[in-house]
Design an enzyme around this catalytic site. Structure first.
Site, PDB file in Angstrom:
ATOM      1  N   LYS A 263       3.245 -15.385 -10.792  1.00  0.00           N
ATOM      2  CA  LYS A 263       4.324 -16.080 -11.090  1.00  0.00           C
ATOM      3  C   LYS A 263       4.354 -17.038 -12.327  1.00  0.00           C
ATOM      4  O   LYS A 263       4.988 -16.853 -13.565  1.00  0.00           O
ATOM      5  CB  LYS A 263       4.708 -16.958  -9.875  1.00  0.00           C
ATOM      6  CG  LYS A 263       5.970 -17.620  -9.911  1.00  0.00           C
ATOM      7  CD  LYS A 263       6.019 -18.533  -8.457  1.00  0.00           C
ATOM      8  CE  LYS A 263       6.137 -17.862  -7.514  1.00  0.00           C
ATOM      9  NZ  LYS A 263       5.824 -18.554  -6.258  1.00  0.00           N
TER      10      LYS A 263
ATOM     11  N   ARG B 292       4.523 -24.778  -6.887  1.00  0.00           N
ATOM     12  CA  ARG B 292       4.488 -23.427  -6.443  1.00  0.00           C
ATOM     13  C   ARG B 292       3.338 -22.689  -6.388  1.00  0.00           C
ATOM     14  O   ARG B 292       2.682 -23.089  -7.608  1.00  0.00           O
ATOM     15  CB  ARG B 292       5.800 -22.618  -7.014  1.00  0.00           C
ATOM     16  CG  ARG B 292       7.039 -23.109  -6.762  1.00  0.00           C
ATOM     17  CD  ARG B 292       7.840 -22.588  -7.926  1.00  0.00           C
ATOM     18  NE  ARG B 292       9.311 -23.112  -7.647  1.00  0.00           N
ATOM     19  CZ  ARG B 292      10.226 -22.345  -6.920  1.00  0.00           C
ATOM     20  NH1 ARG B 292       9.930 -21.250  -6.262  1.00  0.00           N
ATOM     21  NH2 ARG B 292      11.377 -22.879  -6.879  1.00  0.00           N
TER      22      ARG B 292
ATOM     23  N   GLY C 296       5.882 -15.176   0.702  1.00  0.00           N
ATOM     24  CA  GLY C 296       6.076 -16.219   1.694  1.00  0.00           C
ATOM     25  C   GLY C 296       4.668 -16.607   2.247  1.00  0.00           C
ATOM     26  O   GLY C 296       4.722 -17.343   3.402  1.00  0.00           O
TER      27      GLY C 296
ATOM     28  N   MET D 145       1.930 -18.037   0.882  1.00  0.00           N
ATOM     29  CA  MET D 145       1.488 -19.462   0.535  1.00  0.00           C
ATOM     30  C   MET D 145       2.828 -20.417   0.177  1.00  0.00           C
ATOM     31  O   MET D 145       3.783 -20.323   0.468  1.00  0.00           O
ATOM     32  CB  MET D 145       0.628 -19.751  -0.780  1.00  0.00           C
ATOM     33  CG  MET D 145      -0.463 -18.596  -0.401  1.00  0.00           C
ATOM     34  SD  MET D 145      -1.746 -18.381  -1.851  1.00  0.00           S
ATOM     35  CE  MET D 145      -0.687 -17.315  -2.821  1.00  0.00           C
TER      36      MET D 145
ATOM     37  N   ARG E 128       9.211 -10.948 -10.873  1.00  0.00           N
ATOM     38  CA  ARG E 128       7.912 -10.339 -10.550  1.00  0.00           C
ATOM     39  C   ARG E 128       8.554  -8.845 -10.322  1.00  0.00           C
ATOM     40  O   ARG E 128       9.754  -8.471 -10.079  1.00  0.00           O
ATOM     41  CB  ARG E 128       7.324 -10.793  -9.438  1.00  0.00           C
ATOM     42  CG  ARG E 128       8.239 -10.835  -8.152  1.00  0.00           C
ATOM     43  CD  ARG E 128       7.634 -11.376  -6.873  1.00  0.00           C
ATOM     44  NE  ARG E 128       8.784 -11.235  -5.862  1.00  0.00           N
ATOM     45  CZ  ARG E 128       8.660 -12.307  -4.890  1.00  0.00           C
ATOM     46  NH1 ARG E 128       7.718 -13.167  -4.900  1.00  0.00           N
ATOM     47  NH2 ARG E 128       9.367 -12.265  -3.739  1.00  0.00           N
TER      48      ARG E 128
ATOM     49  N   HIS F 291      13.001 -13.573   4.577  1.00  0.00           N
ATOM     50  CA  HIS F 291      11.629 -13.044   4.598  1.00  0.00           C
ATOM     51  C   HIS F 291      11.660 -11.726   5.563  1.00  0.00           C
ATOM     52  O   HIS F 291      10.837 -10.904   5.182  1.00  0.00           O
ATOM     53  CB  HIS F 291      10.994 -14.235   5.720  1.00  0.00           C
ATOM     54  CG  HIS F 291       9.601 -13.912   6.062  1.00  0.00           C
ATOM     55  ND1 HIS F 291       9.316 -13.587   7.199  1.00  0.00           N
ATOM     56  CD2 HIS F 291       8.383 -13.929   5.282  1.00  0.00           C
ATOM     57  CE1 HIS F 291       8.187 -13.345   7.332  1.00  0.00           C
ATOM     58  NE2 HIS F 291       7.566 -13.633   6.298  1.00  0.00           N
TER      59      HIS F 291
ATOM     60  N   SER G 101     -14.303  26.794   1.213  1.00  0.00           N
ATOM     61  CA  SER G 101     -13.285  25.710   1.637  1.00  0.00           C
ATOM     62  C   SER G 101     -13.978  24.616   2.510  1.00  0.00           C
ATOM     63  O   SER G 101     -14.878  24.773   3.502  1.00  0.00           O
ATOM     64  CB  SER G 101     -12.445  26.418   2.390  1.00  0.00           C
ATOM     65  OG  SER G 101     -11.470  25.482   3.396  1.00  0.00           O
TER      66      SER G 101
ATOM     67  N   CYS H 296     -10.151  21.412   2.999  1.00  0.00           N
ATOM     68  CA  CYS H 296      -9.218  21.606   3.892  1.00  0.00           C
ATOM     69  C   CYS H 296      -9.413  20.359   5.034  1.00  0.00           C
ATOM     70  O   CYS H 296      -8.612  20.379   6.261  1.00  0.00           O
ATOM     71  CB  CYS H 296      -8.897  22.872   4.727  1.00  0.00           C
ATOM     72  SG  CYS H 296     -10.773  23.347   5.321  1.00  0.00           S
TER      73      CYS H 296
ATOM     74  N   TYR I 116      -8.161  23.268  -5.327  1.00  0.00           N
ATOM     75  CA  TYR I 116      -6.994  22.746  -4.335  1.00  0.00           C
ATOM     76  C   TYR I 116      -7.287  22.005  -3.309  1.00  0.00           C
ATOM     77  O   TYR I 116      -8.632  21.625  -3.169  1.00  0.00           O
ATOM     78  CB  TYR I 116      -6.286  24.040  -3.826  1.00  0.00           C
ATOM     79  CG  TYR I 116      -7.251  24.673  -2.647  1.00  0.00           C
ATOM     80  CD1 TYR I 116      -6.999  24.499  -1.213  1.00  0.00           C
ATOM     81  CD2 TYR I 116      -8.063  25.635  -3.056  1.00  0.00           C
ATOM     82  CE1 TYR I 116      -7.814  24.983  -0.284  1.00  0.00           C
ATOM     83  CE2 TYR I 116      -8.904  26.541  -2.009  1.00  0.00           C
ATOM     84  CZ  TYR I 116      -9.008  26.052  -0.721  1.00  0.00           C
ATOM     85  OH  TYR I 116      -9.410  26.445   0.303  1.00  0.00           O
TER      86      TYR I 116
HETATM   87  C1  PEP Z   1     -13.117  20.449   9.033  1.00  0.00           C
HETATM   88  O1  PEP Z   1     -14.287  20.407   9.640  1.00  0.00           O
HETATM   89  O2  PEP Z   1     -13.019  19.731   8.091  1.00  0.00           O
HETATM   90  C2  PEP Z   1     -12.108  21.442   9.470  1.00  0.00           C
HETATM   91  C3  PEP Z   1     -11.109  21.555   8.564  1.00  0.00           C
HETATM   92  O3  PEP Z   1     -12.262  22.211  10.660  1.00  0.00           O
HETATM   93  P1  PEP Z   1     -11.868  21.556  11.945  1.00  0.00           P
HETATM   94  O4  PEP Z   1     -11.352  20.224  11.679  1.00  0.00           O
HETATM   95  O5  PEP Z   1     -10.803  22.266  12.785  1.00  0.00           O
HETATM   96  O6  PEP Z   1     -13.027  21.613  12.388  1.00  0.00           O
END
Ligand code: PEP
Ligand code: MG
Length: 924
Positions: free
Chosen positions: A26, A97, A106, A108, A343, A460, A812, A880, A900
């Site tokens: 502020k 303020r 809100g 303080m 702000r 609020h 992976s 994954c 990925y």
């Molecule tokens: C993992 O272990 O990260 C995975 C994707 O396999 P799961 O969670 O099925 O064991």
């Protein structure tokens, strides 16, 4: 004045508008707006550094010389305004303020009209010729100062005010006369004296010093501390609050005065149109506190056209300067417009996305800025539910659509109860209040949505709910809330605590009972924005999806393939489970094969469906992973069933004997018939057969029992001990792909093997794949394109990445298991046993199952990537585990050189934006 203290206090003309850490958001903005030439009331900022010095001092003393510097600044303000602080003839009044580097709406404290006492009040009345105005300002000051600086509870003041209102037959505060307000002020002064044991301080500089300390103290108050904890505001982000001392301007000086709050664009929809509310003849806090329901800003055009035109200019100047949507406060005092604060506007996801896209098109910001101004996690809000449009229901009340989204739950009338029912008992609750206050914040966290009977869209309740992305209906004035009786009346009907209600924060409607909600669609702007994100990102975003529905949704959200299809989910289907069990308990290869033959066409269809939905994107199918006993019945259940069956067997045997005996004694036909039919119903042979089956099952369950199943007979270990299972799955994948190819559908199947720790395991499974591929090629008359790769989820796999890369075309990272393996923390138990304590006490900053542990797990990943690519430079690498949808973890994956990330469908938009952020931040 010492040079040390000079650094703590900055006139608006001299403070560095970019230094939010020092001056608070502020304060920095007040400096910047003053220096831009906007009409800001004169004032100065006391820095956050002064706050920290004060809070650190053993006796809570202001830094040496600070008040001298404040005096000097006040003299300068007196010069600019032509008024005198404490001057009975022409009094200068100020607001005090708070304001830290991070906006904490809100949380303080603020004190208005400081500088008033009996003498200056009379001067103010003489100067304005308006006794009512004077006493109104005075009583507000006594209450605020009493509450904030002296700790007198609001209720003590409210009680007196209510009594005076009742005596004067006044419905609202505005109905009170000057004399009534004089009476109120006198009562308030007595309240303060009774509560503190001292008369109300009259010396303006004494008032100012107490107020400065109170604002500093509020930084350490429970409300502010809880808020920082909840929103992860660390000392690096904001440390201490600044104090802004600003000349008072008055929106309550008659019908040519007003006060309001506005957004340069609509914070709920993003529409490029001034949005806000105002109240004529009112002071700022009235709008924010929701005490009176304000008017929409569009009405100002009719009521004060000249002021509306000036607001448009102000809006334009603010946006062009800040290149960001602004949330600002203004006051009109006798036809003069002042900007009191600005702000960056807190907006919901829909508005953030729309304003990003539109501001880029208007040339205000670049594509990169458009992407970076949105926190990826915010996008989850765009998947928030709305009311099922096919359900017809009559609303019982209409309020303001204060924060979009819909929710139902049981009505709860106070924040503590909401916390108790919502958090501790995991019930869905809607917090229903007349109006909310900052101290209700814990109730917000626990509630699905918020409903208030008073207050506007910038009250609020509305601001906090929007920030949290929770639905809120505000100012539903048709509802009268009775907190003591824990019920609300709406017209002729009512609802009590525990009754289910539904609120729709998008339309402002309130319903009795539960109305189902449906998922919303992407807005066109989100598509545009995520399109830009994909252009900037290097990481591709795939989805973890096991069913065609999941895959379809993930694709709609922009997934460019499936990074993980867990095949065990396909086995758990009610119709398949008996076949799966048959396969597991089979005593001979032939009987096992018979069960597998039944599973093959089912799996083939599963995979074909996934390929078709995702075509021509890759679909990565993981061979069976979980310990096989997970598909079998529970040992204790089996034991109980066996006991029952044995009792039944004894009874049926008894029945047979009984039937014979009865026949001998009486031979009456009807008795014999009854016994015969009973015998048929409970045939001892059938019971014996059932017992034999259950016993066999129990033996199998006991044989497969493992003390540590997650570290046991699962993943590739299973594929090696029961090769027929993996072979069936591999055949199903390749045949499904061959069928698709024949049908002209482009498919890119990827086969991945879980829990691998040595290249020999991979080699063995690869040999199955090669043999089956040859057979499928022969059968279908054409080869199938596929990739073969491995999960990396045990520590040894990371250490042996070079040799695994010789067998695998892709890695992976299964970071759920890899985290478990790296920490030796059970992924099943850690989160509800010791991890919360580890996080609370700071032993671990984060939950490693949520936020990738870059220092440990990440290091292993980096080694595996580098070693794998040293053997196979084009090795395709992804993640994954759950971390694949977490923005900070995605940033690490970018840095580590992954290709990925794969995450659950609803996280895909978040991951796409996070992937763009990762690339843009890395390039900066
Ligand atoms: C993992 O272990 O990260 C995975 C994707 O396999 P799961 O969670 O099925 O064991
Ligand atoms: Mg795993």
């Amino acid at each position: 004045m010492s040079s040390q203290t000079t650094n703590h206090v900055f006139a608006f003309e001299e403070g560095d508008g970019k230094d939010k850490r020092l001056l608070g958001g502020k304060g920095a903005n007040l400096c910047e707006m003053t220096q831009m030439g906007l009409n800001v009331p004169p004032g100065f900022v006391i820095s956050t550094a002064a706050c920290l010095e004060y809070l650190d001092s053993p006796e809570r003393a202001l830094p040496a010389g600070l008040m001298d510097a404040v005096h000097a600044q006040m003299r300068a303000v007196e010069k600019k305004t032509g008024k005198g602080f404490g001057d009975p003839d022409n009094p200068l009044l100020v607001s005090v303020r708070s304001g830290s580097a991070m906006s904490m709406p809100g949380m303080m404290d603020t004190i208005l009209n400081l500088g008033l006492n009996e003498e200056t009040l009379q001067g103010e009345i003489r100067a304005t010729g308006d006794a009512r105005f004077g006493y109104d300002a005075y009583r507000r000051f006594i209450q605020l100062f009493g509450k904030v600086a002296l700790g007198v509870p609001d209720a003590a003041f409210d009680h007196e005010l209510d009594e005076v209102k009742e005596a004067a037959h006044a419905k609202q505060d505005v109905d009170l006369s000057a004399n009534d307000l004089k009476e109120v002020s006198e009562r308030f002064l007595r309240v303060v004296e009774a509560h503190t044991g001292h008369p109300f301080p009259t010396d303006p500089y004494r008032q100012l010093e107490i107020a400065i300390k109170a604002v500093f103290n509020s930084w350490g108050g429970k409300r502010a501390v809880d808020y920082r904890k909840q929103f992860h505001i660390t000392p690096e982000m904001a440390n201490g609050t600044a104090v802004n001392v600003v000349t008072m301007v008055f929106g309550n000086r008659g019908d040519d005065s007003a006060t309001g709050v506005a957004f340069t664009r609509n914070p709920g929809s993003g529409e490029n149109k001034l949005y806000g509310e105002y109240l004529v003849n009112a002071q700022g806090e009235d709008v924010v506190a929701g005490i009176r329901t304000p008017k929409p800003i569009s009405r100002l055009r009719a009521e004060m056209p000249e002021m509306a035109a000036q607001l448009d200019i102000l809006r334009e100047k603010l946006e062009t300067h800040y290149r960001e949507v602004q949330d600002f406060e203004f006051t009109i005092e006798r036809g003069q417009l002042f900007c009191l604060q600005t702000r960056n506007g807190k907006m919901n996801a829909v508005a953030m996305v729309r304003t990003s896209v539109e501001m880029e098109r208007e040339g205000l910001i670049s594509k990169e800025e458009a992407l970076l101004r949105i926190q990826p996690d915010l996008l989850e809000q765009m998947l928030f539910p709305r009311l099922d449009p096919t359900v017809k229901a009559e609303p019982v009340a209409q309020g303001l659509p204060a924060s979009p989204g819909a929710a139902f739950g049981i009505a709860v009338f106070d924040a503590d109860r909401a916390e108790q029912l919502g958090h501790e008992l995991s019930q869905k609750v809607i917090l229903v209040r007349e109006e909310t206050k900052p101290e209700d914040i814990h109730g917000f966290f626990a509630a699905e949505g918020i409903l208030t009977s008073r207050g506007g869209k910038t009250s609020h309740a509305a601001v906090v709910a929007r920030g949290m992305g929770k639905p809120c209906v505000a100012g539903a004035e048709g509802i009268s809330v009775d907190v003591n009786r824990r019920e609300a009346r709406v017209g002729l009907t009512s609802f009590k605590e525990g009754d289910v209600i539904t609120i729709d924060g998008t339309s402002g409607k309130v319903y009795l009972g539960a109305i189902p909600t449906v998922e919303p669609d992407f807005t066109p702007e989100l598509d545009v924005l995520l399109g830009w994100a994909d252009e900037m990102a290097r990481l591709k975003v795939m989805a973890n999806a096991d069913t065609p529905e999941d895959a379809r949704r993930a694709r709609k959200y922009g997934a460019v393939g499936i990074g993980l299809a867990r095949t065990e989910r396909m086995f758990n289907d009610v119709q398949r489970l008996p076949i799966v069990i048959e396969m597991i308990v089979a005593e001979t290869p032939e009987t096992r094969q018979a069960a597998l033959d039944k599973l093959l066409p089912l799996q083939r269809k599963d995979f074909r469906d996934l390929f078709e939905v995702m075509a021509p994107n890759p679909v990565t199918i993981r061979l069976l992973d979980p310990p096989i006993h997970e598909f079998l019945p529970d040992e204790h259940v089996l034991e109980r069933e066996l006991t029952d069956l044995r009792v039944l067997a004894r009874t049926t045997r008894g029945m047979t004997v009984l039937a014979g005996a009865m026949g001998l004694l009486h031979s009456p036909d009807n008795v014999r018939q009854d016994v015969e039919s009973l015998r048929r119903m409970v045939d001892p042979a059938i019971v014996e057969e059932a017992i034999a089956k259950k016993e066999a099952m129990l033996r199998k369950v006991r044989a497969l029992y493992e003390t540590n199943p997650m570290l046991g007979h699962r993943g590739v270990r299973l594929g090696i001990t029961f090769p027929e299972i993996y072979q069936m799955q591999i055949r199903a994948i390749l045949e499904a792909a061959a069928e698709c190819t024949k049908a002209g559908i482009e498919v890119h199947p990827q086969i991945k093997v879980p829990q691998v720790c040595t290249a020999q395991e991979l080699r063995l499974v690869k040999s199955f794949v090669d043999t089956i591929h040859d057979e499928v090629t022969e059968t279908y008359g054409q080869p199938v394109n596929f990739k073969f790769g491995t999960m990396i989820e045990v520590v040894r796999a990371c250490m042996r990445a070079e040799s695994l890369a010789e067998e695998a075309e892709f890695f992976s990272f299964g970071t759920n298991d890899l985290t478990q393996a790296t920490f030796s923390f059970s992924r099943e138990d850690a989160e509800n046993k010791f991890l919360p304590l580890y996080n609370q006490s700071g032993i671990l900053q984060d939950n490693p199952f949520e936020v990738l542990d870059v220092k440990g797990v990440g290091k292993l990943m980096q080694l595996a990537v580098d070693w794998g690519r040293s053997v196979k430079p084009n090795l395709h690498v992804g993640i994954c585990g759950e971390h694949g949808g977490h923005p900070a973890s995605i940033a690490f994956c970018h840095q580590a050189g992954l290709d990925y990330v794969s995450c659950s469908g609803p996280r895909v938009p978040v991951a796409r934006l996070a992937a763009a952020h990762a690339a843009l931040n890395a390039a900066r």
